[in-house]
Design an enzyme around this catalytic site. Sequence first.
Site, short mmCIF file in Angstrom:
data_model
loop_
_atom_site.label_atom_id
_atom_site.label_comp_id
_atom_site.label_asym_id
_atom_site.label_seq_id
_atom_site.Cartn_x
_atom_site.Cartn_y
_atom_site.Cartn_z
N PRO A 82 0.84 -1.27 0.10
CA PRO A 82 -0.03 -0.11 0.12
C PRO A 82 0.70 1.28 0.15
O PRO A 82 1.96 1.42 0.76
CB PRO A 82 -0.79 -0.13 1.14
CG PRO A 82 -0.01 -0.93 2.14
CD PRO A 82 1.34 -1.69 1.42
N GLU A 83 0.33 2.21 -0.69
CA GLU A 83 0.89 3.64 -0.61
C GLU A 83 -0.11 4.24 0.32
O GLU A 83 -1.04 3.77 0.66
CB GLU A 83 1.05 4.30 -1.92
CG GLU A 83 2.10 3.37 -2.77
CD GLU A 83 2.39 3.72 -4.11
OE1 GLU A 83 2.29 5.13 -4.42
OE2 GLU A 83 2.67 3.17 -4.99
N HIS B 74 -0.99 -17.06 6.54
CA HIS B 74 -0.31 -15.75 6.70
C HIS B 74 -1.22 -14.74 7.77
O HIS B 74 -1.01 -13.73 7.66
CB HIS B 74 -0.03 -15.14 5.61
CG HIS B 74 1.02 -15.95 4.63
ND1 HIS B 74 2.47 -16.35 5.15
CD2 HIS B 74 0.75 -16.65 3.58
CE1 HIS B 74 2.59 -16.98 4.31
NE2 HIS B 74 2.08 -17.27 3.03
N ARG C 287 4.49 -11.76 2.74
CA ARG C 287 5.90 -11.33 2.73
C ARG C 287 6.37 -10.93 4.15
O ARG C 287 7.80 -11.05 4.34
CB ARG C 287 6.18 -10.40 1.58
CG ARG C 287 5.67 -11.16 0.42
CD ARG C 287 6.15 -9.95 -0.82
NE ARG C 287 7.47 -9.70 -0.91
CZ ARG C 287 7.83 -8.81 -1.90
NH1 ARG C 287 6.82 -8.27 -2.83
NH2 ARG C 287 9.12 -8.56 -2.22
N LYS D 283 19.84 18.32 -4.02
CA LYS D 283 19.53 16.90 -4.20
C LYS D 283 19.98 16.48 -5.55
O LYS D 283 19.46 17.12 -6.83
CB LYS D 283 18.21 16.25 -3.95
CG LYS D 283 17.72 16.11 -2.53
CD LYS D 283 16.54 15.38 -2.28
CE LYS D 283 16.08 15.59 -0.77
NZ LYS D 283 16.88 14.93 0.14
#
Length: 297
Positions: free
Chosen positions: A2-3, A104, A127, A170
């Site tokens: 998810p974002e 899971h 995961r 940057k």
Amino acid sequence: MPELPEVETVRRGLQPVMEGARITKVEQRRADLRFPFPAGFSDRLNGRYITALARRAKYLLVHLDDGAVLISHLGMSGSFRIEEGGVSARPGAFQHPRSKEERHDHVVFHLERRETGLARVIYNDPRRFGFMALAEAADLQSHPLLAGLGVEPTGNALDGALLAGLLAGKRAPLKAALMDQRVVAGLGNIYVCEALWRAGLSPRRTAASLAGTGGRATERSKRLAEAIRIVINEAVAAGGSSLRDYVQADGSLGYFQHRFNVYDRAGEPCRKEGCSGIIRRIVQGGRSTFHCPVCQR
DNA sequence: ACTACTCCCTGCCAGC
DNA sequence: TGCTGGCAGGGAGTAG
């Protein structure tokens, strides 16, 4: 998984079930996910009432009545599902074989609610890149997991001038800079790609090229800030993106994936009006970047 | 203080 | 049918 939009969708799905509920039991089925669970994890939660469900960046924040806060991150493959009355809330179409599904299931929150009775909220994460931590509400903002996070792309704070300041100095590619949670919090691979496409900016250009004092840089940083906000807000409104078998806590699917303009569209035509480009996949920082080499400069 | 790269873990899919 | 390699929505840790 998810974002920000997916985590926000999870938050909204869990809120009606969890807020106001009492946690009667926490089944913690393993000692760790990505990191070990904090010492006394389930004991600290047992018996507490949930006062609020919040979100910061990609973190889900479960506030409890004694001032504790459960911090939950879903990693790449974490999800919550709700079971009420002993039956899964997921529609049959997404029902996996029971054993496979449960393999899971790492944490089960047993909830008791005054009006609607018992429920279970189950954290599943194949995961195990997700993790859970505990904090105190009083110093939540200074917790190591949250302290360094950048500006939220929802709300009004993110504008061109702020973004330009964050990117100044940057030399990293713009794509990499936007993936850094200390810059804009909550963006991930999908929405960075989508926002760059919308802004017409190349993922390979240096971050600092949006931070100059010239009119061009100012115009670019403004365009990108707007693109990020629009993409994120539209994705939240769509219930996030459902890739593979990802479903929301209530079993429904997000549908923003149908509106991807570049993500996972390598080889397909650019959708920008008047653009004849073909979407390309490149690798930056070990992750796929999708972009149009023609209209993103 | 930056940037680049590896690794954590399981599942799925394409290709042989 | 297998098997193998590559890839997946994240980010911490390390080395330069």
